[in-house]
Every structure is written in C-alpha cells, then in structure tokens.
Design an enzyme around this catalytic site. Sequence first.
Site, PDB file in Angstrom:
ATOM      1  N   GLY A 149      -9.171 -21.235  -3.692  1.00  0.00           N
ATOM      2  CA  GLY A 149     -10.175 -22.287  -3.563  1.00  0.00           C
ATOM      3  C   GLY A 149     -10.016 -23.125  -2.304  1.00  0.00           C
ATOM      4  O   GLY A 149      -9.045 -23.001  -1.555  1.00  0.00           O
ATOM      5  N   ALA A 174     -10.842 -24.258 -11.124  1.00  0.00           N
ATOM      6  CA  ALA A 174     -11.946 -24.931 -11.817  1.00  0.00           C
ATOM      7  C   ALA A 174     -13.229 -24.123 -11.684  1.00  0.00           C
ATOM      8  O   ALA A 174     -13.393 -23.340 -10.748  1.00  0.00           O
ATOM      9  CB  ALA A 174     -12.177 -26.331 -11.216  1.00  0.00           C
ATOM     10  N   TRP A 175     -14.114 -24.336 -12.653  1.00  0.00           N
ATOM     11  CA  TRP A 175     -15.518 -23.925 -12.507  1.00  0.00           C
ATOM     12  C   TRP A 175     -16.178 -25.075 -11.751  1.00  0.00           C
ATOM     13  O   TRP A 175     -16.322 -26.172 -12.290  1.00  0.00           O
ATOM     14  CB  TRP A 175     -16.154 -23.740 -13.880  1.00  0.00           C
ATOM     15  CG  TRP A 175     -17.617 -23.409 -13.822  1.00  0.00           C
ATOM     16  CD1 TRP A 175     -18.624 -24.177 -13.304  1.00  0.00           C
ATOM     17  CD2 TRP A 175     -18.256 -22.215 -14.309  1.00  0.00           C
ATOM     18  NE1 TRP A 175     -19.834 -23.548 -13.432  1.00  0.00           N
ATOM     19  CE2 TRP A 175     -19.642 -22.349 -14.038  1.00  0.00           C
ATOM     20  CE3 TRP A 175     -17.785 -21.063 -14.946  1.00  0.00           C
ATOM     21  CZ2 TRP A 175     -20.565 -21.370 -14.396  1.00  0.00           C
ATOM     22  CZ3 TRP A 175     -18.707 -20.086 -15.297  1.00  0.00           C
ATOM     23  CH2 TRP A 175     -20.078 -20.237 -15.018  1.00  0.00           C
ATOM     24  N   TYR A 201     -20.945 -30.090 -16.112  1.00  0.00           N
ATOM     25  CA  TYR A 201     -19.702 -30.024 -15.325  1.00  0.00           C
ATOM     26  C   TYR A 201     -18.838 -31.254 -15.598  1.00  0.00           C
ATOM     27  O   TYR A 201     -17.633 -31.133 -15.857  1.00  0.00           O
ATOM     28  CB  TYR A 201     -20.064 -29.933 -13.839  1.00  0.00           C
ATOM     29  CG  TYR A 201     -18.903 -30.101 -12.890  1.00  0.00           C
ATOM     30  CD1 TYR A 201     -17.957 -29.100 -12.713  1.00  0.00           C
ATOM     31  CD2 TYR A 201     -18.763 -31.278 -12.138  1.00  0.00           C
ATOM     32  CE1 TYR A 201     -16.903 -29.259 -11.825  1.00  0.00           C
ATOM     33  CE2 TYR A 201     -17.714 -31.440 -11.249  1.00  0.00           C
ATOM     34  CZ  TYR A 201     -16.783 -30.434 -11.095  1.00  0.00           C
ATOM     35  OH  TYR A 201     -15.741 -30.586 -10.215  1.00  0.00           O
TER      36      TYR A 201
HETATM   37  N1  LIG Z   1     -15.381 -29.462  -4.161  1.00  0.00           N
HETATM   38  C1  LIG Z   1     -15.626 -30.730  -4.498  1.00  0.00           C
HETATM   39  O1  LIG Z   1     -16.474 -31.401  -3.875  1.00  0.00           O
HETATM   40  C2  LIG Z   1     -14.870 -31.368  -5.616  1.00  0.00           C
HETATM   41  C3  LIG Z   1     -15.247 -32.669  -5.985  1.00  0.00           C
HETATM   42  C4  LIG Z   1     -14.550 -33.287  -7.025  1.00  0.00           C
HETATM   43  C5  LIG Z   1     -13.537 -32.635  -7.667  1.00  0.00           C
HETATM   44  N2  LIG Z   1     -13.215 -31.359  -7.306  1.00  0.00           N
HETATM   45  C6  LIG Z   1     -12.143 -30.701  -8.041  1.00  0.00           C
HETATM   46  O2  LIG Z   1     -11.134 -30.333  -7.120  1.00  0.00           O
HETATM   47  C7  LIG Z   1     -10.502 -29.125  -7.567  1.00  0.00           C
HETATM   48  C8  LIG Z   1     -10.514 -28.093  -6.451  1.00  0.00           C
HETATM   49  O3  LIG Z   1     -11.854 -27.846  -6.092  1.00  0.00           O
HETATM   50  P1  LIG Z   1     -12.261 -26.864  -4.917  1.00  0.00           P
HETATM   51  O4  LIG Z   1     -13.297 -27.544  -4.117  1.00  0.00           O
HETATM   52  O5  LIG Z   1     -11.052 -26.330  -4.259  1.00  0.00           O
HETATM   53  O6  LIG Z   1     -12.983 -25.725  -5.770  1.00  0.00           O
HETATM   54  P2  LIG Z   1     -13.207 -24.176  -5.434  1.00  0.00           P
HETATM   55  O7  LIG Z   1     -13.208 -23.957  -3.970  1.00  0.00           O
HETATM   56  O8  LIG Z   1     -14.388 -23.774  -6.246  1.00  0.00           O
HETATM   57  O9  LIG Z   1     -11.886 -23.506  -6.010  1.00  0.00           O
HETATM   58  C9  LIG Z   1     -11.669 -23.383  -7.377  1.00  0.00           C
HETATM   59  C10 LIG Z   1     -10.906 -22.106  -7.588  1.00  0.00           C
HETATM   60  O10 LIG Z   1     -10.681 -21.945  -8.995  1.00  0.00           O
HETATM   61  C11 LIG Z   1     -10.745 -20.585  -9.243  1.00  0.00           C
HETATM   62  N3  LIG Z   1     -10.993 -20.279 -10.647  1.00  0.00           N
HETATM   63  C12 LIG Z   1     -12.176 -20.279 -11.305  1.00  0.00           C
HETATM   64  N4  LIG Z   1     -11.991 -19.886 -12.573  1.00  0.00           N
HETATM   65  C13 LIG Z   1     -10.668 -19.634 -12.710  1.00  0.00           C
HETATM   66  C14 LIG Z   1      -9.863 -19.179 -13.777  1.00  0.00           C
HETATM   67  N5  LIG Z   1     -10.386 -18.911 -14.987  1.00  0.00           N
HETATM   68  N6  LIG Z   1      -8.542 -19.034 -13.567  1.00  0.00           N
HETATM   69  C15 LIG Z   1      -7.994 -19.289 -12.350  1.00  0.00           C
HETATM   70  N7  LIG Z   1      -8.706 -19.692 -11.305  1.00  0.00           N
HETATM   71  C16 LIG Z   1     -10.038 -19.869 -11.484  1.00  0.00           C
HETATM   72  C17 LIG Z   1     -11.838 -20.055  -8.362  1.00  0.00           C
HETATM   73  O11 LIG Z   1     -11.610 -18.685  -8.195  1.00  0.00           O
HETATM   74  P3  LIG Z   1     -12.735 -17.691  -7.650  1.00  0.00           P
HETATM   75  O12 LIG Z   1     -12.602 -17.849  -6.160  1.00  0.00           O
HETATM   76  O13 LIG Z   1     -12.279 -16.370  -8.160  1.00  0.00           O
HETATM   77  O14 LIG Z   1     -14.022 -18.163  -8.190  1.00  0.00           O
HETATM   78  C18 LIG Z   1     -11.648 -20.863  -7.099  1.00  0.00           C
HETATM   79  O15 LIG Z   1     -10.859 -20.177  -6.151  1.00  0.00           O
HETATM   80  C19 LIG Z   1     -11.243 -28.712  -8.836  1.00  0.00           C
HETATM   81  O16 LIG Z   1     -10.562 -29.241  -9.953  1.00  0.00           O
HETATM   82  C20 LIG Z   1     -12.572 -29.422  -8.709  1.00  0.00           C
HETATM   83  O17 LIG Z   1     -13.151 -29.658  -9.986  1.00  0.00           O
HETATM   84  C21 LIG Z   1     -13.863 -30.706  -6.296  1.00  0.00           C
END
Ligand SMILES: NC(=O)c1ccc[n+]([C@@H]2O[C@H](COP(=O)([O-])OP(=O)(O)OC[C@H]3O[C@@H](n4cnc5c(N)ncnc54)[C@H](OP(=O)(O)O)[C@@H]3O)[C@@H](O)[C@H]2O)c1
Length: 286
Positions: A17, A65-66, A130
Amino acid sequence: MTDGGGALRVLVTGASGMLAHDLVPALRAAGHAVTALGRPDLDVTDAAECLAGVAGHDVVVNTAAWTAVDDAERHEAQAFSVNAVGAANLARAVGRAGARLVQLSTDYVFDGTATTPYAADHPVAPCSAYGRTKAAGEWAVRALCPDGVVVRTAWLYGSGGSNFVATMLRRASERDTLSVVDDQVGQPTSTVEVSALLVRLLDAGLPAGIFHGTAAGAATWYGLARATFELSGLDPDRIAPATTASFPRPARRPAYGVLSHDSLTAAGIEPIGDWRDGLRAHLAGR
Ligand SMILES: NC(=O)c1ccc[n+]([C@@H]2O[C@H](COP(=O)([O-])OP(=O)(O)OC[C@H]3O[C@@H](n4cnc5c(N)ncnc54)[C@H](OP(=O)(O)O)[C@@H]3O)[C@@H](O)[C@H]2O)c1
C-alpha cells in the site's frame, strides 16, 4: 516494549500500500528490523495467517485496509472483513505473541458536523460504510488490546500509490481548467510525515491510546489543488471551486475532517507540521 528506544522487530501489514511504501524504509532507517507482508503473504481476514505472521515480532503496524470508500457502500461486508475483522484478528494475535498493535484509522470515523478540530476521544459517528468499518476496527483493537495504539490519518498522498495530488498533476496535463470541491475541509497529509510520526511513537515506547496522525492546518480540496499547482509552477487560476453536490458520489464525505493533535502533545510526541510543508517536500522530491 514500553521503555522506548532500541531496535524492534516490526511487522508491517498491507506492505504493497501507499503508506507502507514510505513506512517500511522509515522504520528500517530508524534501526528497526522490519518484516513487510502484503496481502498474498498475510491476508488479515485469515486468523491463522495473522497468528503465524505476528509470532516473533514486538510490534505490528496494520496498514492493511479496504480503502475504496465508494465501493464500500456496495460491499460493506467485504470492507468490514478487512477493516474490522482483520484488525480483530491482529489484535488477538498480538495478545498471543506479547506484541503491541498500531492500527491505522481515519477521520471518516467522524460525521464532519463539528466546527472545531475533533479531539481524539470525541465520540465516533461515521457517515459512510467505510467509516463504519474503520470505526469497528478501532473498537476491536481497543476492546481486545488494552495497550493498543490507534493512529487516525486523513487525505494521504505519497509516491507509493494513487492519490489526489497525483491526480491533479495528471489532469493538469490533460485539461486547461479543472473544477475542484471547495466545501470539504481536511488536513492533507504526506505518507512520509505519517511514517516519521509512527517512528516517533515507537521511539516514545508506544503510549496506548488514540492519536491523530494528520498534518497541522486545514485546507479544502480546492485549496490543496491550488497549492499543488502553485508549488509545481502551474497557474492555480486554472482551477475553479465547486460544491460537493456538483460531484455526486456513492459515499458521503465528512464536510469537516480536521483533527486535534492534543493527545500527541500530551504524550510528549511532536505532531506532524503544517500541511503546506509536507506538500512542498513531496513535490520537490518528485
Ligand atoms: N489513503 C488515505 O487517504 C487514507 C486516509 C485515512 C486513513 N487511511 C488509512 O491509512 C492506512 C493505509 O492506507 P493506504 O493509503 O496505504 O491504503 P492502500 O494504498 O489502499 O493500501 C492498503 C493495502 O492493504 C492491502 N489489503 C487489502 N485487503 C487486505 C487483506 N485482506 N489482507 C492484507 N492486506 C490487504 C491492499 O492490498 P492490495 O494492494 O492487494 O489491494 C493494499 O496494499 C489504512 O488503514 C487506511 O484506512 C488512508
């Protein structure tokens, strides 16, 4: 591990991610031994894989995360299984391993009706599927791990994934003018800055509780788009303000997602600095 300092064995889930892309090198640079596992190696919805994967680590940082906010409206059960059941599986596994858990969460646990920054202990009231699944993940961690650490972040951008800043720069090369929403307020936050904050939390011995890992200050998406253009040498007047209502989306977004950093300050941990500084550094490094 409550003393702080010293090399730790850290497991990072969701390793493919956007946040993990910057977190893993930051932890390694701080001297920690990192195991980075993506979904094919550790599916957080699988309790047995969580038990096996967590064994032998001092700390687990759950970035898995999803994150498809609109898709979660139609697929809430699947989002719940990653964001809530996955967090619970890891919480149980760290209990078995005698490790600590850091759970990443979001400003979407709030409904966005506040007018002053949300304190870490403000009651959650998500307004999207979400947000409900992430709030359930927080609850699972806090219920199953009394020493769990929840770090809420928001409006993330970084070089390791698709994000609003990258989208604006791509659109700049495709169109003369852009309309961007100007009635949602949040804290644009760099994944590099969140990673550095997570290192600081580890250095401080991971105090239990809820912390807000967002940049200081606030902006609308329109303001973020303009700043992105300005810092990239593009004319910000190519961007026009628009309303949320003019861009209907399946999931409701909080109108106000500004988070207070008081719980970090009270724990003696430096919060992330102003959002413009993080954006400037990100764009300078592209
Ligand atoms: N991005 C934002 O703006 C934002 C804002 C607030 C909070 N957050 C939180 O910050 C954290 C990191 O977010 P991010 O932006 O890095 O998200 P991201 O780029 O979507 O990365 C999330 C990763 O989780 C993986 N994943 C999904 N289902 C899984 C499962 N069942 N088991 C193991 N891995 C799984 C995904 O794998 P795949 O690549 O295979 O799909 C993806 O690589 C999350 O908790 C998110 O909710 C993000």
